[in-house]
Design a protein around this motif. Structure first.
Motif, PDB file in Angstrom:
ATOM      1  N   GLN A 105       0.618  -0.808  -0.082  1.00  0.00           N
ATOM      2  CA  GLN A 105      -0.466   0.562  -0.226  1.00  0.00           C
ATOM      3  C   GLN A 105       0.892   1.564   0.074  1.00  0.00           C
ATOM      4  OE1 GLN A 105      -2.904  -0.084  -0.543  1.00  0.00           O
ATOM      5  NE2 GLN A 105      -3.936  -1.903   0.562  1.00  0.00           N
ATOM      6  N   ILE A 106       2.560   0.662  -0.251  1.00  0.00           N
ATOM      7  CA  ILE A 106       3.100   2.478   0.587  1.00  0.00           C
ATOM      8  C   ILE A 106       2.954   3.569  -1.249  1.00  0.00           C
ATOM      9  CG2 ILE A 106       5.367   2.890   0.766  1.00  0.00           C
ATOM     10  CD1 ILE A 106       5.982   0.689   2.022  1.00  0.00           C
ATOM     11  N   GLY A 107       2.539   4.293  -1.182  1.00  0.00           N
ATOM     12  CA  GLY A 107       2.321   5.214  -2.030  1.00  0.00           C
ATOM     13  C   GLY A 107       1.042   5.426  -2.530  1.00  0.00           C
ATOM     14  N   THR A 108      -0.185   4.394  -1.745  1.00  0.00           N
ATOM     15  CA  THR A 108      -1.329   4.989  -2.434  1.00  0.00           C
ATOM     16  C   THR A 108      -2.260   5.644  -1.451  1.00  0.00           C
ATOM     17  OG1 THR A 108      -2.105   2.871  -1.219  1.00  0.00           O
ATOM     18  CG2 THR A 108      -1.082   1.967  -3.285  1.00  0.00           C
ATOM     19  N   ALA A 109      -1.634   6.678  -0.902  1.00  0.00           N
ATOM     20  CA  ALA A 109      -2.259   7.193   0.160  1.00  0.00           C
ATOM     21  C   ALA A 109      -2.929   6.236   0.994  1.00  0.00           C
ATOM     22  CB  ALA A 109      -2.950   8.555  -0.565  1.00  0.00           C
ATOM     23  N   PHE A 110      -2.914   5.654   1.407  1.00  0.00           N
ATOM     24  CA  PHE A 110      -3.738   4.730   1.697  1.00  0.00           C
ATOM     25  C   PHE A 110      -4.196   4.966   3.719  1.00  0.00           C
ATOM     26  CE2 PHE A 110      -3.563   0.184   4.539  1.00  0.00           C
ATOM     27  CZ  PHE A 110      -4.034   0.038   4.237  1.00  0.00           C
ATOM     28  N   PHE A 111      -4.405   4.074   4.347  1.00  0.00           N
ATOM     29  CA  PHE A 111      -5.151   5.081   4.913  1.00  0.00           C
ATOM     30  C   PHE A 111      -4.122   4.713   6.877  1.00  0.00           C
ATOM     31  CE2 PHE A 111      -6.390   3.029   9.686  1.00  0.00           C
ATOM     32  CZ  PHE A 111      -7.464   4.060   9.911  1.00  0.00           C
ATOM     33  N   GLN A 112      -3.545   5.598   7.216  1.00  0.00           N
ATOM     34  CA  GLN A 112      -3.105   6.660   8.050  1.00  0.00           C
ATOM     35  C   GLN A 112      -1.294   6.207   7.284  1.00  0.00           C
ATOM     36  OE1 GLN A 112      -2.844   3.405  11.432  1.00  0.00           O
ATOM     37  NE2 GLN A 112      -3.836   4.660  12.434  1.00  0.00           N
ATOM     38  N   GLU A 113      -1.235   6.642   6.157  1.00  0.00           N
ATOM     39  CA  GLU A 113       0.139   6.651   5.068  1.00  0.00           C
ATOM     40  C   GLU A 113       1.091   8.073   6.093  1.00  0.00           C
ATOM     41  OE1 GLU A 113       0.115   5.574   1.604  1.00  0.00           O
ATOM     42  OE2 GLU A 113       2.311   6.296   0.933  1.00  0.00           O
ATOM     43  N   THR A 114       2.555   7.434   6.233  1.00  0.00           N
ATOM     44  CA  THR A 114       3.197   8.638   6.420  1.00  0.00           C
ATOM     45  C   THR A 114       4.543   8.159   5.300  1.00  0.00           C
ATOM     46  OG1 THR A 114       4.572   8.379   8.217  1.00  0.00           O
ATOM     47  CG2 THR A 114       2.495   9.682   8.429  1.00  0.00           C
ATOM     48  N   HIS A 115       5.625   9.102   5.423  1.00  0.00           N
ATOM     49  CA  HIS A 115       6.809   8.588   5.326  1.00  0.00           C
ATOM     50  C   HIS A 115       7.651   7.664   6.239  1.00  0.00           C
ATOM     51  CE1 HIS A 115       3.932   9.131   1.141  1.00  0.00           C
ATOM     52  NE2 HIS A 115       4.759   7.620   0.693  1.00  0.00           N
ATOM     53  N   PRO A 116       7.223   7.177   6.976  1.00  0.00           N
ATOM     54  CA  PRO A 116       8.200   7.356   8.408  1.00  0.00           C
ATOM     55  C   PRO A 116       9.921   7.632   7.915  1.00  0.00           C
ATOM     56  CG  PRO A 116       7.148   4.794   7.799  1.00  0.00           C
ATOM     57  CD  PRO A 116       6.847   5.764   7.250  1.00  0.00           C
ATOM     58  N   GLU A 117      10.381   6.775   6.637  1.00  0.00           N
ATOM     59  CA  GLU A 117      11.826   7.227   6.491  1.00  0.00           C
ATOM     60  C   GLU A 117      12.245   8.143   5.949  1.00  0.00           C
ATOM     61  OE1 GLU A 117       9.552   6.031   4.257  1.00  0.00           O
ATOM     62  OE2 GLU A 117       9.730   6.025   2.974  1.00  0.00           O
ATOM     63  N   ARG A 118      11.362   9.160   6.142  1.00  0.00           N
ATOM     64  CA  ARG A 118      10.935  11.170   5.541  1.00  0.00           C
ATOM     65  C   ARG A 118      11.011  11.588   6.609  1.00  0.00           C
ATOM     66  NH1 ARG A 118       6.949  11.569   1.188  1.00  0.00           N
ATOM     67  NH2 ARG A 118       8.146   9.804  -1.448  1.00  0.00           N
ATOM     68  N   LEU A 119      10.097  10.872   7.615  1.00  0.00           N
ATOM     69  CA  LEU A 119      10.279  11.450   8.915  1.00  0.00           C
ATOM     70  C   LEU A 119      10.208  12.140   9.585  1.00  0.00           C
ATOM     71  CD1 LEU A 119       6.920  12.768   9.373  1.00  0.00           C
ATOM     72  CD2 LEU A 119       6.864  11.047  10.370  1.00  0.00           C
ATOM     73  N   PHE A 120      11.467  11.133  10.137  1.00  0.00           N
ATOM     74  CA  PHE A 120      12.778  11.069  10.898  1.00  0.00           C
ATOM     75  C   PHE A 120      14.231  11.646  10.850  1.00  0.00           C
ATOM     76  CE2 PHE A 120       8.895   7.944  12.194  1.00  0.00           C
ATOM     77  CZ  PHE A 120       8.596   9.014  13.732  1.00  0.00           C
ATOM     78  N   VAL A 121      13.982  12.014   9.510  1.00  0.00           N
ATOM     79  CA  VAL A 121      15.176  12.468   9.001  1.00  0.00           C
ATOM     80  C   VAL A 121      16.285  13.015  10.215  1.00  0.00           C
ATOM     81  CG1 VAL A 121      16.265  12.727   7.055  1.00  0.00           C
ATOM     82  CG2 VAL A 121      15.168  11.397   6.651  1.00  0.00           C
ATOM     83  N   GLU A 122      15.482  14.510  10.215  1.00  0.00           N
ATOM     84  CA  GLU A 122      15.514  15.054  10.742  1.00  0.00           C
ATOM     85  C   GLU A 122      16.527  15.229  12.286  1.00  0.00           C
ATOM     86  OE1 GLU A 122      14.383  19.680   9.338  1.00  0.00           O
ATOM     87  OE2 GLU A 122      14.637  20.162  11.361  1.00  0.00           O
ATOM     88  N   CYS A 123      15.876  13.915  12.493  1.00  0.00           N
ATOM     89  CA  CYS A 123      15.679  13.867  14.134  1.00  0.00           C
ATOM     90  C   CYS A 123      16.524  12.602  14.695  1.00  0.00           C
ATOM     91  CB  CYS A 123      14.459  14.102  15.356  1.00  0.00           C
ATOM     92  SG  CYS A 123      13.313  12.986  14.741  1.00  0.00           S
ATOM     93  N   SER A 124      17.042  12.503  13.433  1.00  0.00           N
ATOM     94  CA  SER A 124      17.922  11.309  13.673  1.00  0.00           C
ATOM     95  C   SER A 124      19.557  10.774  12.672  1.00  0.00           C
ATOM     96  CB  SER A 124      17.545   9.249  13.022  1.00  0.00           C
ATOM     97  OG  SER A 124      16.792   9.790  11.957  1.00  0.00           O
ATOM     98  N   HIS A 125      19.797  10.385  13.410  1.00  0.00           N
ATOM     99  CA  HIS A 125      21.666   9.882  12.480  1.00  0.00           C
ATOM    100  C   HIS A 125      21.065   9.213  11.055  1.00  0.00           C
ATOM    101  CE1 HIS A 125      24.070  11.961  14.943  1.00  0.00           C
ATOM    102  NE2 HIS A 125      23.865  12.070  16.247  1.00  0.00           N
ATOM    103  N   TYR A 126      19.975   7.831  11.956  1.00  0.00           N
ATOM    104  CA  TYR A 126      20.040   6.954  10.760  1.00  0.00           C
ATOM    105  C   TYR A 126      18.434   6.901  10.853  1.00  0.00           C
ATOM    106  CZ  TYR A 126      20.466   2.134   9.371  1.00  0.00           C
ATOM    107  OH  TYR A 126      20.486   0.931   8.179  1.00  0.00           O
ATOM    108  N   CYS A 127      17.385   6.822   9.746  1.00  0.00           N
ATOM    109  CA  CYS A 127      16.233   6.288   9.657  1.00  0.00           C
ATOM    110  C   CYS A 127      16.354   5.617   8.024  1.00  0.00           C
ATOM    111  CB  CYS A 127      15.828   7.940   9.902  1.00  0.00           C
ATOM    112  SG  CYS A 127      13.888   7.376   8.781  1.00  0.00           S
ATOM    113  N   GLU A 128      16.026   4.470   7.922  1.00  0.00           N
ATOM    114  CA  GLU A 128      15.757   3.309   6.965  1.00  0.00           C
ATOM    115  C   GLU A 128      14.831   2.666   7.020  1.00  0.00           C
ATOM    116  OE1 GLU A 128      18.075   3.577   4.688  1.00  0.00           O
ATOM    117  OE2 GLU A 128      19.501   4.924   5.445  1.00  0.00           O
ATOM    118  N   LEU A 129      14.204   2.358   5.770  1.00  0.00           N
ATOM    119  CA  LEU A 129      12.780   1.299   5.651  1.00  0.00           C
ATOM    120  C   LEU A 129      13.330   0.186   5.356  1.00  0.00           C
ATOM    121  CD1 LEU A 129      10.018   1.387   5.278  1.00  0.00           C
ATOM    122  CD2 LEU A 129      10.597   1.767   2.905  1.00  0.00           C
ATOM    123  N   VAL A 130      12.587  -0.980   5.905  1.00  0.00           N
ATOM    124  CA  VAL A 130      13.134  -2.170   6.239  1.00  0.00           C
ATOM    125  C   VAL A 130      11.666  -2.352   5.550  1.00  0.00           C
ATOM    126  CG1 VAL A 130      13.671  -4.176   7.741  1.00  0.00           C
ATOM    127  CG2 VAL A 130      13.922  -2.546   8.889  1.00  0.00           C
TER     128      VAL A 130
END
Ligand code: TPP
Length: 580
Positions: A105-130
């Motif tokens: 469902q990623i990329g379909t504007a699904f229910f509760q969709e955000t992009h955590p791998e983008r969202l947390f970039v500014e407050c982390s040293h490392y932020c990756e999608l598994v």
């Protein structure tokens, strides 16, 4: 066969993690279920993921070890952000497990969709999608290494379906990083540092949190250079105790002669500090020592930048230094410091044990006496920062933690939750503003649920006091800062805590003792004076003009009585030169 969620939990267990703070939910459930079946790791249910991230930050800060929080996809993730920013800015190792919507469902504007791998970039040293099972357990280990090795936040975003999938690789074992090595500065930097310190007539030291563990070395340096030693708020707990060279703190909450010492010294040596307010630094004649290259010179031009740990740098430079003999600068600063304290702190603490509503300074000074020698104080952003900075006496065993860099409200109570879980045998005191407490009020329920005997001391002034002060000093009348009183003791009782409400100064000591002696969680609802505002010692003429302007505006708006009280309160705290 194990699932990815189980594998992730096994890697956390191997890294020494014993608890995960969060709120369960949909995409996170496979991970939570793996925790349920892992007796070494406890799930700590909080009422808001933000509080879970704060609690993890505090656990990491007081233990120095990795702590973990988790949030479910979408809103569970976005709630984490405040606490993760706080952890990251404070440089403490926190891993966040941010579960994600189903992969397809990623990329379909699904229910509760955000992009955590983008969202947390500014407050982390490392932020990756598994995104597939084959990335694990390697990414989990890399994330942990970033959090611990670079002292900050790492985020693993994992879709619920990936957590649910069978593993593709064995978990195995790999020794995790346990902490940093020692950074010794280059020889040429040490030699140049020695030359500059030897040739300067007077040197002032200004210390931040980077002096942790180097107290004796800083004292030896100050003794050799005959230097006054000032500190930032974060440096205070590590350097102010047992310090015969102490000239107090700089910055907006500052007191004493620290500002003068840093401005008037021939050379200013910044030790392990990223003190953000460049306006308080002389902007010349400065040398800085820090283990983080990116901090060197970012607040002030430098004559010399030394890349190294504070302790290692002092150890290297001390043998090259000549003992100074002229104490004139040091003594002048120590005298000025004492005079300033008499005006600022003592003036407030004198004759205020009869003042109604209770003066927060009085309450803070009694709190300092009543608290144990190894208490952990967690401090809300707002006026509690001022009261903690001025009245809580560090001794090398106490800890005082807060949101001193991110500066968010509502940190103290959830910080206390993490600190208490980490140190169940130490007294943990949350110095909460009523605004801060109200913001994450639900965490009273977390305290009650886990029967955590934290002590919540609420400075209940029915006001956003710090902002009221800001408005006044910048020439605005206070607006939307004050609100009707709230009986936090009644709320706490309803939540299942022991509670004491204090309205009279004569009850402060006994009330605090009652709460501290109570075996379970307790809240002290201290009704304090909203007009007890604290002005910084270096109030500029323009700020004073602003204060007068604000006063005039309020008077014109008909608030003369309150303004007069406030002016009287403030005058006691204004340095003599301005107060005359
Ligand atoms: C999340 C957040 N919102 C707003 C602010 C701005 N702010 C800083 S201190 C403060 C007032 C805090 O009030 P309270 O907790 O009652 O403490 P007091 O200063 O009255 O002691 C506000 C609104 C902030 N720092 N963080």
């Amino acid at each position: 066969m194990a699932t990815v969620g189980e594998q992730l939990v096994q890697v956390l267990r191997q890294a020494g993690v014993t608890r995960v703070y969060g709120v369960v939910g949909d995409s996170l459930n496979p991970f939570v279920d793996a925790i349920r079946r892992t007796p070494e790791i406890k799930w700590i249910h909080v009422r808001n993921e933000e509080a879970g991230a704060f609690a993890a930050a505090a656990e990491a800060e007081v233990t120095g070890r990795l702590a973990v929080c988790a949030g479910s996809c979408g809103p569970g993730n976005t709630h984490l952000i405040q606490g993760l920013y706080d952890a990251h800015r404070s440089g403490v190792p926190v891993l966040a497990i941010a579960s994600h919507i189903p992969t397809e469902q990623i990329g379909t504007a699904f229910f509760q969709e955000t992009h955590p791998e983008r969202l947390f970039v500014e407050c982390s040293h490392y932020c990756e999608l598994v995104s597939q099972a084959s990335q694990m357990p390697r990414l989990a280990r890399i994330a942990i290494q970033h959090a611990v090795g670079r002292s900050g936040v790492a985020v693993l975003a994992v879709p619920g379906d990936v957590l649910h999938r069978p593993t593709e690789h064995p978990t195995g074992e790999s020794a995790p990083v346990k902490g940093r090595g020692t950074l010794v500065p280059a020889d040429d930097q040490v030699r140049e540092l020695a030359e500059r310190l030897n040739s300067a007539r007077s040197v002032a030291l200004f210390c931040g949190a980077g002096v942790q563990g180097a107290h004796d070395l800083v004292m030896a340096l100050a003794g050799t250079l005959l230097s006054p030693v000032g500190h930032s708020l974060r440096g205070k707990e590590w350097i102010q105790y047992g310090n015969p060279y102490d000239v107090g703190m700089s910055g907006l909450l500052g007191y004493g002669a620290c500002y003068d010492a840093t401005q008037e010294a021939d050379l200013l040596l910044l030790l392990g500090t990223d003190f953000p307010y460049n306006a308080f630094l002389p902007q010349k004649r400065t040398v800085q020592v820090d283990h983080d290259l990116s901090r060197l010179g970012r607040r002030t031009p430098l004559e010399l930048a030394v890349h190294g740990d504070v302790g290692a740098t002092i150890r290297a430079v001390l043998p090259l230094l000549k003992q100074k003999s002229d104490r004139a600068f040091l003594d002048a600063m120590l005298r000025r410091h004492t005079r300033a304290l008499e005006h600022v702190v003592d003036a407030y603490a004198r004759d205020i044990d009869r003042h109604v509503p209770v003066h927060p300074e009085y309450a803070a000074s009694v709190l300092d006496e009543v608290a144990t020698d190894d208490a952990i104080f967690t401090v809300d952003t707002g006026m509690c920062n001022v009261w903690a900075a001025r009245y809580i006496t560090p001794n090398g065993r106490r800890r005082v933690i807060g949101s001193f860099l991110h500066g968010t409200m509502a940190n103290a109570l959830p910080h206390a939750i993490g600190a208490k879980l980490a140190y169940p045998d130490r007294q943990v005191i949350s110095m909460s503003g009523d605004g801060g407490l109200g913001m994450l009020l639900g965490e009273l329920l977390t305290v009650a649920l886990h029967r955590l005997p934290v002590k919540i001391v609420t400075f209940n002034n029915s006001s956003l006091g710090m902002v009221k002060l800001e408005m006044l000093v910048t020439g605005l009348p206070d607006f939307e800062t004050d609100h009707a009183g709230v009986d936090y003791a009644a709320i706490a009782r309803a939540a299942g805590l022991h509670a004491v409400r204090i309205e009279q100064p004569s009850d402060v000591r006994a009330g605090l003792r009652e709460a501290f002696d109570h075996p379970g969680p307790a809240l002290v609802d201290l009704v304090t004076d909203p007009n007890a505002l604290s002005l910084p010692p270096h109030v500029t003429i323009s700020q004073m003009t602003g204060f007068a302007l604000a006063a005039t505006k309020v008077v014109l708006n008909g608030g003369v009585g309150r303004m007069l009280e406030m002016a009287r309160s403030n005058l006691r705290n204004v340095p003599a030169a301005l107060g005359r």
